[in-house]
Design an enzyme around this catalytic site. Structure first.
Site, PDB file in Angstrom:
ATOM      1  N   ASP A  48       0.824  -1.546  -0.032  1.00 18.17           N
ATOM      2  CA  ASP A  48       0.230   0.195  -0.313  1.00 18.17           C
ATOM      3  C   ASP A  48       0.983   0.968  -0.571  1.00 18.17           C
ATOM      4  OD1 ASP A  48      -3.222   0.639   0.950  1.00 18.17           O
ATOM      5  OD2 ASP A  48      -1.781   2.203   0.708  1.00 18.17           O
ATOM      6  N   ASP A  75       3.636   2.217  -4.401  1.00 17.03           N
ATOM      7  CA  ASP A  75       3.169   2.950  -5.553  1.00 17.03           C
ATOM      8  C   ASP A  75       2.417   2.310  -6.614  1.00 17.03           C
ATOM      9  OD1 ASP A  75       1.564   4.183  -7.362  1.00 17.03           O
ATOM     10  OD2 ASP A  75       3.778   5.925  -7.121  1.00 17.03           O
ATOM     11  N   VAL A  76       1.998   1.242  -7.001  1.00 18.51           N
ATOM     12  CA  VAL A  76       1.445   0.300  -7.845  1.00 18.51           C
ATOM     13  C   VAL A  76       1.298   0.835  -9.308  1.00 18.51           C
ATOM     14  CG1 VAL A  76      -0.373  -0.778  -6.676  1.00 18.51           C
ATOM     15  CG2 VAL A  76      -0.925   0.683  -7.438  1.00 18.51           C
ATOM     16  N   TYR A 168     -13.023   5.825 -14.404  1.00 19.62           N
ATOM     17  CA  TYR A 168     -13.019   4.849 -13.544  1.00 19.62           C
ATOM     18  C   TYR A 168     -14.248   3.548 -14.426  1.00 19.62           C
ATOM     19  CZ  TYR A 168     -14.678   1.892  -8.798  1.00 19.62           C
ATOM     20  OH  TYR A 168     -14.541   1.308  -8.876  1.00 19.62           O
ATOM     21  N   LYS A 172     -12.459  -0.412 -15.045  1.00 18.09           N
ATOM     22  CA  LYS A 172     -12.881  -1.830 -14.495  1.00 18.09           C
ATOM     23  C   LYS A 172     -13.833  -2.258 -15.736  1.00 18.09           C
ATOM     24  CE  LYS A 172     -12.713  -0.080 -10.053  1.00 18.09           C
ATOM     25  NZ  LYS A 172     -10.867  -1.380  -9.833  1.00 18.09           N
ATOM     26  N   THR A 203     -16.845   2.210   2.643  1.00 19.79           N
ATOM     27  CA  THR A 203     -14.670   2.210   2.399  1.00 19.79           C
ATOM     28  C   THR A 203     -14.636   3.049   2.426  1.00 19.79           C
ATOM     29  OG1 THR A 203     -15.034   2.185   0.128  1.00 19.79           O
ATOM     30  CG2 THR A 203     -14.918   0.000   1.486  1.00 19.79           C
TER      31      THR A 203
END
Length: 266
Positions: A48, A75-76, A168, A172, A203
């Site tokens: 994370d 950092d992905v 977004y 997805k 969340t």
């Protein structure tokens, strides 16, 4: 408080003994997934941006369930960072037979929803990062033996559309295409690839919108089960897809939305 998991519980849930990497593991669905996996005895590695928070979740998993853990500030969007974390995770957990890409972001923007920066950032984190994480962990997944599996956290926005967040939604939708392609590609090697499509989940990402007067009530009214999902609702579905009980399930989106899409979002 439990300090371990019985063999009967492991057998009941069909849990392989290999470790699982969870991106975005410091909060929300990622945190709940790490705890759900630790509950059935699986070692977990939490990646994370919030490294200190990931460390806290790793410590919680170890204390509550007695599993081996690892954490890394990652950092992905950084391919080199993913590669380094993959090596560290394999060293720490001995084997890695699962990956959950839970790291994600949304950038609502009514004025510049089609802007290049928005698209590049959102698609990198939500979509490209899963490819990069798979690439980094592929040798370990191949070496882990039967039961290797990958789960991407998609969304009901992978099945429908929302005009305020096209980047977004596209990311997805793309994730589902990626899942199907990787299921085809890696199926002969015994590696399964699936996605979970959550509905409205309480969340940290939803914390700000839920402060808007009436917003929670509108979401609950659209959900036939008349409540928002909790992260644990999604985590249990992820755990199932990573388990041996899902040994012939690959290339599918598992929708966990309380009936929202079944009712057409009405």
């Amino acid at each position: 408080m439990s300090t371990g998991t019985s063999k009967d519980a492991l057998d009941k849930l069909g849990a392989p003994g290999t470790g699982v990497v969870v991106t975005g593991g410091a909060s929300g669905i990622g945190r709940a997934t790490a705890l759900a996996l630790a509950e059935v005895g699986r070692p977990v590695s939490l990646w994370d941006l919030a490294g200190d928070a990931a460390a806290e979740v790793a410590a919680e998993c170890a204390k509550r369930y007695g599993v081996t853990t690892h954490h890394a500030a990652v950092d992905v969007a950084d391919r080199d960072a993913l590669a380094r974390a993959a090596g560290e995770a394999v060293d720490a957990l001995s084997t890695v037979g699962g990956l959950v890409h839970s790291a994600g972001m949304v950038r609502p923007d009514q004025t510049d929803a089609l802007g290049t920066d928005t698209w590049d950032t959102v698609l990198t984190v939500n979509l490209r990062a899963q490819v990069d994480a798979v690439q980094a962990l592929l040798p370990a997944l191949r070496a882990s033996g039967p039961g290797a599996a990958i789960v991407g956290i998609a969304s009901i926005e992978a099945l429908i559309g929302e005009g305020s967040i096209p980047s977004y939604v596209a990311s997805k939708h793309g994730l589902l295409g990626l899942v199907r392609s990787l299921a085809h590609r890696f199926g002969p090697e015994g590696i399964r690839v699936n996605a979970v499509c959550p509905g409205y989940v309480e969340t940290p990402m939803m914390a700000m919108p839920l402060t808007i007067d009436g917003y929670r009530e509108r979401l609950e009214a659209r959900t036939p089960m008349r409540r928002l999902a909790q992260p644990e609702d999604i985590a249990r579905a992820v755990r199932f897809l990573l388990s041996n009980e899902a040994s012939f399930i690959s290339g599918v989106p598992l929708t966990v939305d309380g009936g929202v899409t079944a009712a057409g979002g009405q």
